[in-house]
Design a protein around this motif. Structure first.
Motif, PDB file in Angstrom:
ATOM      1  N   LEU A 178     -11.963  -4.303   4.630  1.00  0.00           N
ATOM      2  CA  LEU A 178     -11.077  -4.562   3.505  1.00  0.00           C
ATOM      3  C   LEU A 178     -10.806  -3.242   2.792  1.00  0.00           C
ATOM      4  O   LEU A 178     -11.714  -2.423   2.630  1.00  0.00           O
ATOM      5  N   VAL A 179      -9.562  -3.051   2.364  1.00  0.00           N
ATOM      6  CA  VAL A 179      -9.181  -1.831   1.655  1.00  0.00           C
ATOM      7  C   VAL A 179      -8.689  -2.222   0.261  1.00  0.00           C
ATOM      8  O   VAL A 179      -7.853  -3.114   0.119  1.00  0.00           O
ATOM      9  N   PHE A 180      -9.217  -1.526  -0.761  1.00  0.00           N
ATOM     10  CA  PHE A 180      -8.888  -1.792  -2.153  1.00  0.00           C
ATOM     11  C   PHE A 180      -8.257  -0.548  -2.774  1.00  0.00           C
ATOM     12  O   PHE A 180      -8.477   0.582  -2.320  1.00  0.00           O
ATOM     13  N   GLU A 181      -7.502  -0.769  -3.848  1.00  0.00           N
ATOM     14  CA  GLU A 181      -7.041   0.326  -4.684  1.00  0.00           C
ATOM     15  C   GLU A 181      -7.569   0.077  -6.087  1.00  0.00           C
ATOM     16  O   GLU A 181      -7.467  -1.041  -6.608  1.00  0.00           O
ATOM     17  N   ALA A 182      -8.143   1.129  -6.702  1.00  0.00           N
ATOM     18  CA  ALA A 182      -8.773   0.948  -8.001  1.00  0.00           C
ATOM     19  C   ALA A 182      -8.672   2.219  -8.812  1.00  0.00           C
ATOM     20  O   ALA A 182      -8.573   3.322  -8.254  1.00  0.00           O
ATOM     21  N   VAL A 198       0.852  -1.190   0.000  1.00  0.00           N
ATOM     22  CA  VAL A 198       0.000   0.000   0.000  1.00  0.00           C
ATOM     23  C   VAL A 198       0.889   1.241   0.000  1.00  0.00           C
ATOM     24  O   VAL A 198       1.956   1.259   0.621  1.00  0.00           O
ATOM     25  N   ARG A 199       0.435   2.278  -0.708  1.00  0.00           N
ATOM     26  CA  ARG A 199       1.226   3.501  -0.826  1.00  0.00           C
ATOM     27  C   ARG A 199       1.059   4.358   0.429  1.00  0.00           C
ATOM     28  O   ARG A 199      -0.064   4.565   0.900  1.00  0.00           O
ATOM     29  N   VAL A 244      -2.359   6.475   1.055  1.00  0.00           N
ATOM     30  CA  VAL A 244      -2.927   7.177  -0.091  1.00  0.00           C
ATOM     31  C   VAL A 244      -2.962   6.271  -1.316  1.00  0.00           C
ATOM     32  O   VAL A 244      -2.247   5.262  -1.397  1.00  0.00           O
ATOM     33  N   ALA A 245      -3.808   6.669  -2.262  1.00  0.00           N
ATOM     34  CA  ALA A 245      -3.898   5.948  -3.531  1.00  0.00           C
ATOM     35  C   ALA A 245      -2.817   6.429  -4.483  1.00  0.00           C
ATOM     36  O   ALA A 245      -2.324   7.559  -4.386  1.00  0.00           O
ATOM     37  N   ALA A 246      -2.460   5.551  -5.419  1.00  0.00           N
ATOM     38  CA  ALA A 246      -1.516   5.940  -6.470  1.00  0.00           C
ATOM     39  C   ALA A 246      -2.184   6.961  -7.386  1.00  0.00           C
ATOM     40  O   ALA A 246      -3.412   7.068  -7.424  1.00  0.00           O
ATOM     41  N   PRO A 247      -1.416   7.734  -8.137  1.00  0.00           N
ATOM     42  CA  PRO A 247      -2.009   8.731  -9.036  1.00  0.00           C
ATOM     43  C   PRO A 247      -3.036   8.096  -9.980  1.00  0.00           C
ATOM     44  O   PRO A 247      -2.789   7.036 -10.555  1.00  0.00           O
ATOM     45  N   GLY A 248      -4.173   8.765 -10.116  1.00  0.00           N
ATOM     46  CA  GLY A 248      -5.230   8.268 -10.983  1.00  0.00           C
ATOM     47  C   GLY A 248      -6.094   7.193 -10.363  1.00  0.00           C
ATOM     48  O   GLY A 248      -6.986   6.647 -11.013  1.00  0.00           O
ATOM     49  N   LYS A 249      -5.820   6.878  -9.080  1.00  0.00           N
ATOM     50  CA  LYS A 249      -6.572   5.809  -8.415  1.00  0.00           C
ATOM     51  C   LYS A 249      -7.167   6.305  -7.107  1.00  0.00           C
ATOM     52  O   LYS A 249      -6.868   7.405  -6.641  1.00  0.00           O
ATOM     53  N   VAL A 250      -8.020   5.480  -6.535  1.00  0.00           N
ATOM     54  CA  VAL A 250      -8.641   5.785  -5.247  1.00  0.00           C
ATOM     55  C   VAL A 250      -8.489   4.579  -4.332  1.00  0.00           C
ATOM     56  O   VAL A 250      -8.286   3.450  -4.786  1.00  0.00           O
ATOM     57  N   ALA A 271     -15.221   5.357  -1.467  1.00  0.00           N
ATOM     58  CA  ALA A 271     -13.943   5.617  -2.139  1.00  0.00           C
ATOM     59  C   ALA A 271     -13.450   7.022  -1.825  1.00  0.00           C
ATOM     60  O   ALA A 271     -14.247   7.953  -1.668  1.00  0.00           O
ATOM     61  N   ALA A 272     -12.131   7.172  -1.731  1.00  0.00           N
ATOM     62  CA  ALA A 272     -11.514   8.489  -1.499  1.00  0.00           C
ATOM     63  C   ALA A 272     -10.042   8.396  -1.871  1.00  0.00           C
ATOM     64  O   ALA A 272      -9.536   7.324  -2.226  1.00  0.00           O
ATOM     65  N   LEU A 273      -9.341   9.519  -1.760  1.00  0.00           N
ATOM     66  CA  LEU A 273      -7.930   9.548  -2.124  1.00  0.00           C
ATOM     67  C   LEU A 273      -7.033   9.021  -1.019  1.00  0.00           C
ATOM     68  O   LEU A 273      -5.882   8.654  -1.265  1.00  0.00           O
ATOM     69  N   ASN A 274      -7.558   9.008   0.238  1.00  0.00           N
ATOM     70  CA  ASN A 274      -6.767   8.413   1.316  1.00  0.00           C
ATOM     71  C   ASN A 274      -7.679   7.546   2.183  1.00  0.00           C
ATOM     72  O   ASN A 274      -8.902   7.619   2.094  1.00  0.00           O
ATOM     73  N   TRP A 275      -7.034   6.756   3.033  1.00  0.00           N
ATOM     74  CA  TRP A 275      -7.757   5.741   3.806  1.00  0.00           C
ATOM     75  C   TRP A 275      -8.744   6.377   4.778  1.00  0.00           C
ATOM     76  O   TRP A 275      -9.878   5.907   4.924  1.00  0.00           O
ATOM     77  N   ASP A 276      -8.377   7.453   5.428  1.00  0.00           N
ATOM     78  CA  ASP A 276      -9.260   8.066   6.410  1.00  0.00           C
ATOM     79  C   ASP A 276     -10.529   8.599   5.749  1.00  0.00           C
ATOM     80  O   ASP A 276     -11.631   8.394   6.245  1.00  0.00           O
ATOM     81  N   GLU A 277     -10.376   9.293   4.629  1.00  0.00           N
ATOM     82  CA  GLU A 277     -11.542   9.868   3.969  1.00  0.00           C
ATOM     83  C   GLU A 277     -12.437   8.811   3.339  1.00  0.00           C
ATOM     84  O   GLU A 277     -13.595   9.090   3.026  1.00  0.00           O
ATOM     85  N   ALA A 278     -11.912   7.598   3.159  1.00  0.00           N
ATOM     86  CA  ALA A 278     -12.732   6.511   2.607  1.00  0.00           C
ATOM     87  C   ALA A 278     -13.687   5.942   3.643  1.00  0.00           C
ATOM     88  O   ALA A 278     -14.514   5.099   3.324  1.00  0.00           O
TER      89      ALA A 278
END
Length: 972
Positions: free
Chosen positions: A924-928, A585-586, A734-740, A964-971
């Motif tokens: 569960l935490v996903f990146e997409a 995870v980033r 945080v998510a990678a660029p272009g992802k959430v 979905a969000a750009l970081n784990w807390d906001e998700a």
């Protein structure tokens, strides 16, 4: 016991022969266990065990019937035997028709506790007890009967059930044990008016009121037989129904054609049902006298014990027979059946220690020799393998070599990156000397087809690590078995599941310690620098021991009714977690650095406050100095000393003092920031991989007794989520660029499972209605309307809801809510009065664990509670609390594992690129990619909310919140 089991024949027949080998022809007896049990129950008066009142009448009748059958079968000389049982859950037929067997009454209450006992009885008689979730016993009987027939043998079904008569043929017959008669084609014709091949056609027409199979209204067996005889088969009859002269019969067949076809699907037995145990494993064996005597003594069946043996119920250790062919166990081990959990963990169960000669292992250093080993593994169809690396983290480890074992004592090591270190006194710039070995690229290219071959079973200890190491190198290892997880399923809570401990426990062999080959402390060297002779002995032994452990432990899964737990909850997990660990995870290091500085400044403020409150400087990190200040100088009440004579200053003590003085609260706040800074903001920065730029945690599958996962290096399970500081740390993920990032979190899953397991009607209905469960609880407890409820009252109900299954005390609740113990005790008393089912669940669970030493989850996971009979009252009480919580927390863990096992395929089937990255508690935490966010949320909710099915039909819905969000807390 059997005529075929004379003293001279016993050694041969105690082993499984290939069906093509010369010897007695295959003759398989399949006993319909449920039919036996219900006949025993209804034929005999009630009987209870004198010592504790446990109903055992049906068990006694079953034992007598099974013993009689085994005695009377001597003339038939079966070569294979099994008792087949229905599993207690719904089957695929319920999906076809939700009213299937809907009218069947529940079993008698005094019969329910005897269900597991008759399975124990079966195994005590040395007979496999087989069942399979999602299938009825009849389907298993069909599959085994067909397998025996197709192997050129004969099957005898011990039952008079008409539903099984469709299986009768030249190589399959039935035997009615009550009447003592064989049922062949002629007897089937007498029953149905048709021969076995058309029994399904007749049953499809006449239906079955017992199983609620609808059939065709008004058509009975006689009419159905006439129609099938006239038209040849059911499909022809339905196709030509318009030709039938009788108007009512014609209209019925035309109007109810779909219902008739549905009925055919319901009554047709599935010969393709998966076999839980290979046919070879059903070979007839003499029951172990000691184990059988122990069981009969436990049941208090004195008369039967005298009939089947010498009446001596003192169970000596049982020696398991060697398994067949290449699965042979070179040294017998004692069984743990009918032995207490504590005794099992403490005793050394080895009858004769295994003698392992590490000098016999081979160091493979060229491709032709490697190919010989690969060919041998393919011929065997099973190979144990292990990887040796230069790091503990699979995501960053370099590969030193691979070891293989194809039979006990037959193992090798394939070094791929070993090198000589410069000698002492050598020049620092000298490159290490390369050794004669196969290159990593060449070795992996040769091994890849073997490790990915679906026809070769791979066995590993802690397979997740080896899968991850190989996956990084483009090899998808499958199929795979994990000895660590097999042990975990069998004996969670009794001992550790590391290879060294298991080897000593089950093989009586102490493997070579790592420090013996690599050294310790500052003198420890990388494994790639270990001399090849030592490396070969160490690495090949790992694979050898793993294979031997597999041969010892794997057969017990089916014998102890835990095969489904392993197959559905454990076996899929190494592959899933290995992928998650490799993906990582980033984490944003700049966010963490800012937080670290912020925490340092705030800690300095707390330190200044604390020293003012104490009236002097002291070290906030010193428990001794804190104790001296709180209890020696401020004279606060409630202090207690540890075994070392120092004052205890743990968080519980400080929490209890926080209402009395301001200093303990300041200390707690300082400690929290100190922990967050040291454990997370600083460690997470250090944990970022130079290779990937991401953090790769490591999940432990066998570290908790309840099945919950834990993580380490770094530990992501304990980041506080209810504090502002903890949420700030989650912002750094945080998510990678272009992802959430997408968080999918179960809502109140343990409370929902408590409502189901404890059968709490008020909670069940509230969850079904989607109510605020805490407000509903407060309303029930305090007779307060939900609308306009005081938030304080709801908070109190919430504290009890979440604390009750952890055995919260009046003292603990009082501290949590800031109220008196008397008031807190009154709340708990009211809670149990309003929800009596919870107290009933707790009482029943405590009674069960005291008797059995373990509890189970609704999915069958066995959780041992070894200290339930400890001499210490405190230990016993702690064990009782653990037993009450374990089925609930364990079920939540089981649900999560089932969801995780299904998720990768669900995402792939939906055409999504999303990856599952983290599992934390109920989340569960996903990146997409951003455009997939909604679709991933939908898939995650669907899979997670349906994870219990079809194994368990929950009485309350599971709900999942996904965002979905750009970081784990906001998700969140």
């Amino acid at each position: 016991m059997f005529a075929a089991m004379t003293d001279a024949a016993a050694p041969e027949s105690a082993q499984t022969r290939p069906l093509t080998q010369d010897g007695p022809p295959l003759r398989l007896f399949l006993v319909d266990g449920s039919a036996y049990l219900f006949r025993a129950y209804h034929a005999l008066p009630p009987l209870t065990r004198k010592s504790d009142g446990l109903p055992v009448g049906a068990v006694q009748g079953f034992c007598n019937m099974l013993w009689k059958l085994m005695r009377d079968m001597q003339g038939d000389a079966p070569t294979h035997l099994a008792v087949i049982w229905d599993h207690s859950e719904k089957t695929f037929r319920n999906k076809l028709y939700d009213q299937y067997k809907a009218h069947r009454p529940p079993p008698p209450e005094d019969l329910i506790p005897q269900f597991p006992l008759v399975r124990d009885a079966t195994r005590a008689f040395g007979v496999p007890a087989i069942e399979l979730p999602g299938y009825e016993a009849d389907d298993l009987i069909a599959a085994y009967a067909c397998a025996a027939r197709d192997a050129g043998g004969e099957a005898v079904i011990v039952s008079s059930d008409k539903d099984l008569m469709q299986l009768v043929g030249d190589s399959v017959s039935m035997f009615d044990p009550m009447k003592g008669v064989r049922i062949g084609r002629g007897e089937v014709f007498e029953k149905f008016g048709v021969y076995p091949e058309h029994v399904v056609d007749v049953q499809s027409l006449c239906g079955d009121s017992v199983d609620n199979v609808p059939g065709a209204p008004g058509i009975g067996i006689k009419t159905a037989a006439q129609l099938i005889t006239e038209y040849g088969d059911l499909d022809t009859l339905l196709a030509r129904a318009g030709e039938i002269k009788q108007p009512k019969r014609r209209e019925t067949l035309i109007n109810f054609a779909d219902q008739i076809r549905l009925s055919r699907a319901l009554v047709t037995l599935d010969c393709n049902t998966p076999l839980p145990e290979p046919l070879d494993d059903l070979v007839v064996r003499e029951p172990d006298k000691a184990v059988l005597a122990a069981f009969l003594d436990e049941m208090e069946f004195r008369t039967l014990a005298r009939r089947v043996g010498d009446g001596n119920a003192a169970a000596a250790p049982r020696t398991l027979e060697a398994r067949p062919s290449d699965k042979a166990v070179t040294a017998p081990v004692t069984s743990v059946s009918y032995v207490s959990a504590a005794a099992r963990a403490a005793a050394n169960p080895v009858a004769e220690p295994v003698a392992i000669d590490t000098a016999a292992y081979v160091c493979v250093r060229d491709l032709p020799t490697l190919q010989v080993w690969i060919d041998k593994a393919r011929a065997k169809g099973i190979v144990a393998f292990d990887t040796e690396t230069d790091a503990l983290s699979s995501a960053n480890a370099g590969l030193c070599g691979v070891s293989l074992a194809i039979a006990p004592g037959e193992a090798c090591y394939i070094p791929v990156s070993h090198e000589d270190k410069p000698q002492d006194g050598g020049l620092a710039f000298e490159a290490p000397a390369k050794l004669e070995q196969i290159s990593e690229e060449e070795a992996l290219a040769a091994l890849k087809p073997l490790l990915e071959d679906p026809a070769v079973l791979k066995v590993a200890q802690n397979a997740k690590y080896d899968i991850a190491v190989m996956a990084r190198r483009g090899i998808a290892v499958a199929p795979i078995e994990d000895t660590m997880l097999i042990s975990y399923v069998l004996e969670a809570g009794l001992h550790g599941h590391g290879m060294d401990e298991l080897s000593e426990l089950w093989l009586g062999h102490k493997p070579i310690p790592f420090k013996e080959v690599a050294g310790t402390g500052k003198s420890q060297i990388s494994f790639k620098h270990v001399a090849l002779d030592k490396a070969t002995a160490y690495a090949a032994e790992d694979a050898d021991v793993t294979l031997r452990l597999y041969n010892v432990l794997r057969p017990r899964l089916a014998a102890e009714g835990l095969l489904t737990v392993y197959e559905t909850l454990e076996r899929p997990m190494p592959g899933v977690l290995a992928t998650m660990e490799n993906d990582g995870v980033r984490v944003d290091p700049e966010t963490l650095r800012r937080l670290s500085n912020e925490f340092s400044l705030r800690m300095a403020d707390f330190e200044e406050q604390a020293q003012k409150l104490a009236g002097r400087p002291f070290n906030l990190g010193s428990p001794k100095q804190i104790g001296d200040v709180l209890f020696g100088e401020l004279n606060l009440k409630g202090g207690k000393k540890t075994a070392t004579g120092q004052w205890s200053t743990d968080s519980d003590v400080l929490e209890s003092l926080a209402n009395e003085h301001e200093l303990p609260r300041v200390l707690l706040d300082w400690r929290q920031l100190s922990k967050l800074k040291g454990t997370y903001t600083e460690n997470l920065i250090a944990a970022i991989s130079e290779r990937t730029g991401r953090v790769h945690t490591s999940y432990a599958l066998a570290a908790t007794t309840t099945g919950r996962l834990s993580s380490s290096d770094p530990n992501l399970q304990n980041i506080p989520v209810r504090t502002e500081e903890g949420r700030k740390i989650r912002k750094a993920f945080v998510a990678a660029p272009g992802k959430v990032l997408i968080s999918a979190d179960y809502s109140q899953i343990e409370l929902r499972l408590l409502a189901h397991i404890g059968q709490i009607p008020q909670l069940q209905q509230a969850f079904r209605d989607g109510l605020d469960i805490h407000a509903m609880t407060a309303s029930e407890m305090f007779d307060t309307p939900i609308e306009g409820m005081d938030p304080l009252i709801r908070r109190r109900a919430k504290a009890i809801n979440f604390g009750i299954v952890y055995g919260i005390s009046a003292f603990g609740l009082a501290n949590q809510l800031g109220i008196g113990q008397g008031e807190a005790g009154a709340y708990i008393k009211t809670y149990f009065e309003r929800f009596p089912g919870i107290q009933a669940y707790m009482d029943a669970t405590k009674a069960f664990v005291r008797e059995h030493g373990y509890v189970t989850t609704i999915f069958g996971r066995k959780i041992n509670i070894p200290d339930i009979h400890a001499k210490s009252v405190g230990q016993r009480q702690f064990s009782e609390r653990a037993a009450i919580n374990a089925p609930i927390q364990g079920a939540a863990a089981d649900v999560m594992r089932r969801a995780m096992a299904r998720m990768p395929a669900a995402l792939e089937e939906a055409g999504l690129e999303a990856r599952m990255l983290l599992q934390v508690h109920d989340e569960l935490v996903f990146e997409a990619p951003e455009h997939e966010a909604q679709a991933v949320c939908d898939v995650a909710r669907r899979v997670m909310e349906g994870a219990a099915e079809p194994a368990v039909a929950l009485s309350v819905p599971l709900t999942v919140e996904a965002r979905a969000a750009l970081n784990w807390d906001e998700a969140h």
